[in-house]
Structure formats: structure tokens, C-alpha cells
Design a protein around this motif. Structure first.
Motif, short mmCIF file in Angstrom:
data_model
loop_
_atom_site.label_atom_id
_atom_site.label_comp_id
_atom_site.label_asym_id
_atom_site.label_seq_id
_atom_site.Cartn_x
_atom_site.Cartn_y
_atom_site.Cartn_z
N CYS A 67 24.29 -50.99 -122.17
CA CYS A 67 23.28 -51.97 -121.74
C CYS A 67 23.87 -53.37 -121.85
CB CYS A 67 22.02 -51.85 -122.60
SG CYS A 67 20.74 -53.02 -122.12
N LEU A 68 23.87 -54.09 -120.75
CA LEU A 68 24.47 -55.43 -120.70
C LEU A 68 23.40 -56.52 -120.64
CD1 LEU A 68 27.36 -54.67 -118.17
CD2 LEU A 68 27.45 -54.67 -120.67
N HIS A 69 22.21 -56.21 -121.11
CA HIS A 69 21.09 -57.15 -120.99
C HIS A 69 20.95 -58.08 -122.19
CE1 HIS A 69 18.96 -54.01 -118.17
NE2 HIS A 69 20.12 -54.43 -117.71
N GLU A 70 21.75 -57.87 -123.24
CA GLU A 70 21.61 -58.67 -124.45
C GLU A 70 22.44 -59.96 -124.38
OE1 GLU A 70 19.44 -58.11 -127.12
OE2 GLU A 70 18.74 -56.83 -125.48
N PRO A 71 21.89 -61.08 -124.85
CA PRO A 71 22.65 -62.34 -124.88
C PRO A 71 23.87 -62.23 -125.80
CG PRO A 71 20.31 -62.74 -125.23
CD PRO A 71 20.52 -61.26 -125.33
N SER A 72 24.84 -63.10 -125.57
CA SER A 72 26.04 -63.11 -126.41
C SER A 72 25.76 -63.70 -127.79
CB SER A 72 27.14 -63.92 -125.73
OG SER A 72 26.73 -65.27 -125.55
N VAL A 73 24.67 -64.45 -127.93
CA VAL A 73 24.30 -65.07 -129.20
C VAL A 73 23.03 -64.40 -129.72
CG1 VAL A 73 23.08 -66.93 -127.98
CG2 VAL A 73 23.69 -67.22 -130.38
N GLU A 74 23.06 -64.01 -131.00
CA GLU A 74 21.89 -63.42 -131.64
C GLU A 74 21.05 -64.55 -132.24
OE1 GLU A 74 23.08 -60.46 -134.45
OE2 GLU A 74 23.69 -59.04 -132.89
N ILE A 75 19.89 -64.78 -131.65
CA ILE A 75 19.03 -65.89 -132.05
C ILE A 75 17.89 -65.38 -132.91
CG2 ILE A 75 17.62 -67.82 -131.26
CD1 ILE A 75 19.07 -67.58 -128.54
N THR A 76 17.78 -65.93 -134.12
CA THR A 76 16.64 -65.65 -134.99
C THR A 76 15.68 -66.82 -134.91
OG1 THR A 76 17.91 -64.25 -136.51
CG2 THR A 76 15.89 -65.25 -137.36
N LEU A 77 14.49 -66.56 -134.43
CA LEU A 77 13.47 -67.60 -134.29
C LEU A 77 12.63 -67.66 -135.56
CD1 LEU A 77 11.70 -69.65 -132.76
CD2 LEU A 77 10.49 -67.69 -131.74
N LEU A 97 12.79 -63.46 -123.21
CA LEU A 97 13.91 -64.39 -123.02
C LEU A 97 15.19 -63.90 -123.69
CD1 LEU A 97 12.07 -67.81 -123.47
CD2 LEU A 97 13.34 -67.08 -121.44
N GLY A 98 15.08 -63.12 -124.78
CA GLY A 98 16.29 -62.59 -125.40
C GLY A 98 16.45 -62.84 -126.88
N VAL A 99 15.37 -63.21 -127.58
CA VAL A 99 15.47 -63.44 -129.02
C VAL A 99 15.89 -62.16 -129.73
CG1 VAL A 99 13.10 -62.84 -129.70
CG2 VAL A 99 14.31 -64.67 -130.90
N HIS A 100 16.62 -62.31 -130.84
CA HIS A 100 17.10 -61.14 -131.60
C HIS A 100 16.14 -60.75 -132.72
CE1 HIS A 100 20.09 -58.37 -133.20
NE2 HIS A 100 19.84 -58.85 -134.41
N LYS A 101 15.58 -61.75 -133.39
CA LYS A 101 14.65 -61.51 -134.49
C LYS A 101 13.66 -62.66 -134.54
CE LYS A 101 16.28 -60.05 -138.48
NZ LYS A 101 16.92 -60.05 -139.83
N ILE A 102 12.44 -62.36 -135.00
CA ILE A 102 11.41 -63.38 -135.16
C ILE A 102 10.90 -63.35 -136.59
CG2 ILE A 102 9.15 -64.23 -134.41
CD1 ILE A 102 9.73 -62.79 -131.72
N ILE A 179 25.52 -77.11 -130.03
CA ILE A 179 25.82 -75.70 -129.81
C ILE A 179 26.83 -75.53 -128.68
CG2 ILE A 179 23.92 -75.34 -128.17
CD1 ILE A 179 23.49 -72.61 -129.47
N ASP A 180 27.61 -74.47 -128.75
CA ASP A 180 28.53 -74.15 -127.67
C ASP A 180 28.50 -72.64 -127.42
OD1 ASP A 180 30.53 -72.77 -129.32
OD2 ASP A 180 31.00 -74.77 -130.08
N ALA A 228 13.10 -74.06 -126.42
CA ALA A 228 14.33 -74.02 -127.22
C ALA A 228 15.19 -72.82 -126.86
CB ALA A 228 13.97 -73.99 -128.71
N LEU A 229 14.57 -71.67 -126.75
CA LEU A 229 15.32 -70.46 -126.40
C LEU A 229 15.97 -70.59 -125.03
CD1 LEU A 229 12.88 -67.73 -127.71
CD2 LEU A 229 15.22 -68.09 -128.50
N ALA A 230 15.21 -71.07 -124.06
CA ALA A 230 15.75 -71.21 -122.71
C ALA A 230 16.92 -72.19 -122.69
CB ALA A 230 14.64 -71.67 -121.75
N ALA A 231 16.79 -73.30 -123.43
CA ALA A 231 17.87 -74.29 -123.47
C ALA A 231 19.12 -73.71 -124.12
CB ALA A 231 17.40 -75.53 -124.22
N ILE A 232 18.94 -72.96 -125.21
CA ILE A 232 20.09 -72.35 -125.89
C ILE A 232 20.77 -71.34 -124.99
CG2 ILE A 232 20.75 -70.80 -127.77
CD1 ILE A 232 18.47 -72.19 -129.40
N LEU A 233 20.01 -70.51 -124.32
CA LEU A 233 20.59 -69.51 -123.43
C LEU A 233 21.34 -70.18 -122.28
CD1 LEU A 233 17.60 -67.01 -123.39
CD2 LEU A 233 19.82 -66.67 -124.49
N PHE A 234 20.84 -71.30 -121.83
CA PHE A 234 21.54 -72.04 -120.76
C PHE A 234 22.88 -72.59 -121.28
CE2 PHE A 234 22.54 -76.18 -118.87
CZ PHE A 234 22.71 -75.79 -117.54
N HIS A 235 22.85 -73.22 -122.45
CA HIS A 235 24.07 -73.85 -122.97
C HIS A 235 25.10 -72.83 -123.42
CE1 HIS A 235 23.06 -78.07 -122.72
NE2 HIS A 235 21.86 -77.84 -123.23
#
Length: 240
Positions: A67-77, A97-102, A179-180, A228-235
Motif C-alpha cells: 500500500c503506497l497511500h501512507e505519507p512519508s512523515v508520521e504525524i502525531t496530532l 488527510l494522513g495523520v498517523h496518531k491522534i 520543516i523539510d 496544519a496537516l495539509a500544509a505539512i503534507l504539502f511541504h
């Protein structure tokens, strides 16, 4: 393609319980139709329905791929608890959007303050919402919604992340300066309806969180996490 989560997948698999009822009665699937099973290893299995019976839905694997649907960065909100059903919307859309944990966080200005029994019930409902959103958006995982915690406890976990960010209505650096695309684990904090107190901002800064801005406009508590999530995923090039 209809999407379901399982622990493991065999060449022929009997789907039972709520998922089987959903396939047979809600989706009205028939023998010969296709669906996808995603396992705990983030492998998606395209399956064909072989049989539908009172015991469940029998499927046979046609093909399997990572499955290639996961973002490269694991984001904990780390989201401050909001009132009413706002938190449910935050969880649903964050998972899409792709958050890893909330992590629902109780801060000084949170209006909603459920007791232990109510908090446990809410957490269970939040986890169910996350699961349904993960199925709808065809995620490789079901993001975890943890038990409620306080800000001090949340701050103590920040050393385990590559970077942590507090999105602060009082101002901060542009996200592009923080962030990069090489970031692999990230904790982000968003506030409640009344925002963060200065002492809370200082607490998170003392534990290594960077202050960031989402622009000159003040966003609602339920809007900020999604922006915030959308901006991080973009960057981090995860919207391409």
C-alpha cells in the motif's frame, strides 16, 4: 474499491462479523465482485468474493501489493479537546488527510472536560470514527486515537520525535522555515477554542517545540489541525 482492514490475509479468507454484514447487506456485494483487504504490514490484497453465507463472506486473493497511500512523515496530532462534536470532525478529516496518531489533550482553556468514564467512552467512539475514515480514504493503517492526556504529559514525549511544532495564534515562524521533506516523525499541537495560555506555550517551547504560524487569520480550533496537516503534507511533498 471497497476497503477493509484485517490482521493477516490467507489465500482464501473468511470475513466475519461487522465487516461481513456490511459487505453483504449495506454494500449488497455479490459473488464475483472485488474488494480490498489491507493487512497490518500495509499490504493491500485485491480479493474476489467466492461465497456469501450466514457464516460470513469467503474471498480469494487475486493479487497483493504494498500500500503506497501512507505519507512519508508520521504525524502525531496533539489536538486540544474541543466542545461538542467538533473533535469528531477533526479526527475524521485528519485521518483522511494522513495523520498517523491522534492524542486528545486537555489544556487550560478546554471547555470540554469529561470525567474518566465519559472520556473512555469518547475515546472508543473516536477510534471507531478513525477506523471508518481510514477505510473510506483507503489508508494503509488505522490511525490510533489515544486516551486523553494533559499537556505536561504530552510535552514529555517530544524527545521521541524528529521535530515538534506548536501552531500558535500569537505568531511564529513560517512552516517552510521549520520543516523539510526529510522529516520522518513529527508531533504537532493545536489549541482549544480559547487558544493556549502563555505558560503552556513556554512549557512546549522548553521541551523543544518550535512555534509556527498558519498565517495572519485566526482559525477555529477545528480548522487549525486540518490546515496544519495539509500544509505539512504539502511541504513534505506528500500531496503530489
Amino acid at each position: 474499491m471497497d476497503w477493509f482492514f484485517v490482521e493477516t490475509v490467507a489465500p482464501t479468507q473468511l470475513i466475519t462479523g461487522e465487516d461481513a454484514r456490511h459487505i453483504a447487506k449495506a454494500l449488497r456485494k455479490s459473488v464475483g465482485e472485488l474488494l480490498t483487504l489491507c493487512d497490518k504490514n500495509k499490504t493491500q490484497h485485491l480479493c474476489r468474493i467466492e461465497k456469501i453465507s450466514p457464516e460470513g463472506v469467503l474471498v480469494r486473493v487475486v493479487s497483493a501489493n504494498e500500500c503506497l497511500h501512507e505519507p512519508s512523515v508520521e504525524i502525531t496530532l496533539m489536538a486540544a479537546l474541543t466542545k461538542g462534536d467538533k473533535m469528531e470532525n477533526v479526527i475524521q478529516k485528519s485521518v483522511e488527510l494522513g495523520v498517523h496518531k491522534i492524542v486528545p489533550v486537555l489544556t487550560a482553556r478546554c471547555i470540554s472536560r469529561p470525567d474518566a468514564k465519559a472520556a473512555e467512552k469518547k475515546q472508543q467512539r473516536y477510534q471507531k470514527i478513525a477506523e471508518q475514515a481510514a477505510m473510506q480514504s483507503q489508508r494503509g493503517i488505522i490511525p490510533t486515537v489515544t486516551a486523553f492526556t494533559d499537556l505536561k504529559t504530552a510535552a514529555l514525549t517530544l524527545s521521541s520525535f524528529d521535530k515538534s511544532i506548536l501552531f500558535y495564534e500569537g505568531g511564529g515562524a513560517p512552516l517552510r522555515n521549520i520543516i523539510d521533506e526529510n522529516c520522518r516523525s513529527l508531533a504537532i499541537f493545536t489549541g482549544p477554542e480559547g487558544g493556549f495560555e502563555e505558560s503552556e506555550v513556554q512549557l512546549l517551547a522548553d521541551h523543544g517545540a518550535s512555534l509556527a504560524t498558519l498565517g495572519p487569520r485566526i482559525l477555529r480550533a477545528e480548522t487549525a489541525p486540518l490546515a496544519a496537516l495539509a500544509a505539512i503534507l504539502f511541504h513534505t511533498h506528500n500531496l503530489e
